[in-house]
Design a protein around this motif. Sequence first.
Motif, short mmCIF file in Angstrom:
data_model
loop_
_atom_site.label_atom_id
_atom_site.label_comp_id
_atom_site.label_asym_id
_atom_site.label_seq_id
_atom_site.Cartn_x
_atom_site.Cartn_y
_atom_site.Cartn_z
N THR A 71 -3.84 3.33 -2.83
CA THR A 71 -5.07 2.63 -2.46
C THR A 71 -5.53 1.64 -3.53
O THR A 71 -6.70 1.30 -3.62
CB THR A 71 -6.19 3.64 -2.18
OG1 THR A 71 -6.36 4.47 -3.34
CG2 THR A 71 -5.86 4.51 -0.98
N VAL A 109 0.83 -1.21 0.00
CA VAL A 109 0.00 0.00 0.00
C VAL A 109 0.87 1.26 0.00
O VAL A 109 0.57 2.23 -0.69
CB VAL A 109 -0.96 -0.01 1.21
CG1 VAL A 109 -1.69 1.32 1.34
CG2 VAL A 109 -1.97 -1.16 1.07
N THR A 143 -11.78 -5.55 0.51
CA THR A 143 -11.54 -4.21 1.04
C THR A 143 -11.87 -3.16 -0.02
O THR A 143 -11.91 -3.45 -1.21
CB THR A 143 -10.07 -4.04 1.46
OG1 THR A 143 -9.22 -4.35 0.34
CG2 THR A 143 -9.73 -4.97 2.62
N LEU A 165 -8.61 1.25 2.88
CA LEU A 165 -7.17 1.50 2.80
C LEU A 165 -6.82 2.89 3.31
O LEU A 165 -5.75 3.09 3.89
CB LEU A 165 -6.68 1.31 1.37
CG LEU A 165 -6.86 -0.10 0.80
CD1 LEU A 165 -6.30 -0.19 -0.61
CD2 LEU A 165 -6.19 -1.14 1.68
N LEU A 223 -5.61 -4.10 7.63
CA LEU A 223 -4.89 -5.01 6.73
C LEU A 223 -4.78 -6.42 7.29
O LEU A 223 -4.25 -7.30 6.61
CB LEU A 223 -3.51 -4.45 6.41
CG LEU A 223 -3.53 -3.11 5.65
CD1 LEU A 223 -2.12 -2.62 5.42
CD2 LEU A 223 -4.27 -3.27 4.33
#
Length: 511
Positions: free
Chosen positions: A303, A298, A322, A327, A337
Amino acid sequence: MSELVQRLLGAAKQRPDAPAVVDPDGRVTTYADLFAAASHLGHALHARGIRRGDRVAMWTDDSRPAIEAYVGCALAGLVVVPLNARYTASEVHGILADTEPAVLVWTSSQDGSVEELRDDGALDGCTLVRIGPGASPAGTLAWAEVVSTGDVRPPAVELDGNALLAIGHTSGTTGVPKGAMITHASAAAVARQHERAYRLVPRSTVALTGSLSFVSVMPAHVLSHLVIGGRVLLLGRWDVDSLLDRVARDQATFTYLPSPVLSDFADAAERRPEALDSLRSILHSASKAHPDHLARLVAATGTRLVEGWGMTENSGGLMTATTVADLEDARDDPGVLATVGRPLPGYEVRAEDGELLVKGPGIVPGYWRRPDQNAQTFVHGWFRTGDAGHVDDRGRVVVLERRTDLIVSGGMNVYPAEVEQVIDALPDVVECAVVGAAHERWGQTVVAVVVRPPGSDLTEEDVVAACRRRLAGYKKPTRVVFVDQLPRTVGLKVSRAAVRSQVAPPVGHDT
């Protein structure tokens, strides 16, 4: 006509000259060409007495004909039985016996294994179609001839959503393969869900990192793009740098990363951020990754990450994912995460005695010819995943353990019973247990714990060699531990938890 077929034909009709598949060498197959070849195949098989509902086993490499064959079967009402390109003839034999296919389509790289199966009688009565250069064996149809002539219109077949599209085998802890029955309706539902969960742009382009011979790749990645008029980029053998080269050259908008390459991709992305300009989303699923590795990705890609939870029994697709908002939250809450996101629209997830249960439109109706297993696993609309986990107070799903006995090594499923059957057949093995041990790169690696009789000279090399002969390479143990006895529970069953603790220190070498 099923929704899936309607959407596929609609995309082809809308943009017949648009690229559908692009080979590693840049060769382009248009939608018109793809669907012409698919229709030719369907008509050719129907002309040979193959009818709706008959099974077509596909043992193919990652190539354009594999996609043409899959789509051709969908249009003709035939049921695909995917065979992993890394399987041995021994592994394929059991799947053929289970599904009794009327047709086998294979690529020339499997010529030797197919000859072995023919000699064993496993292909008696099968129509054989060979893809590749060189002369085809006697009694075999050449792919190039089959798909080059005939009616370009799709076969006239009555199909509804309940029609089977594929039977995807996922071996159980008993070692007996069981086939998840993917229907036209469940595959169509996955395609609809993925358009949103994958954040696909109109006419999205996928840089296809997964093998077409994996059960999930066709419905989850290929069909999800074809129904929206997208492009499928075939990569051939790839590494993170060649993947980024292809993303930049062909302006790919979506790709998938297996766990072993997460850190390498993050490093490459930081060196070459401009190569990511077209990429809208990067999927990671199939095997559990350490949250630190995901955080590193990330940090390098923003994102774009889609972390999800899916499985063969969901027609190869995601059940949770997700979002960009997740994020963004991860900047202040790293725990995001450690989750696989929230259930997709139309899905429900709950925990019962620590096991995750799911219901949703992509869940298959059951396993092929496994009524007892179906009664235990598919209960009142809920699928018992066998995965341990829970749903947190914000509705996010946490998967703690992937099907306790299952080993997921580099995104590839290894079922201990399959490996144990091979090892137990060796003359100097009293008993054995196969478990997964933590591995920095692959997530888990296969370890065999073996009991030998006194005085035995059985070696680690003997055990590994036996597995190499009978199993796909990713299933062979990377370590063999010899012990005097296996730990047992009070019920005298082998305690896999105790065995796992014996091999708990991470194994540093690659599989």
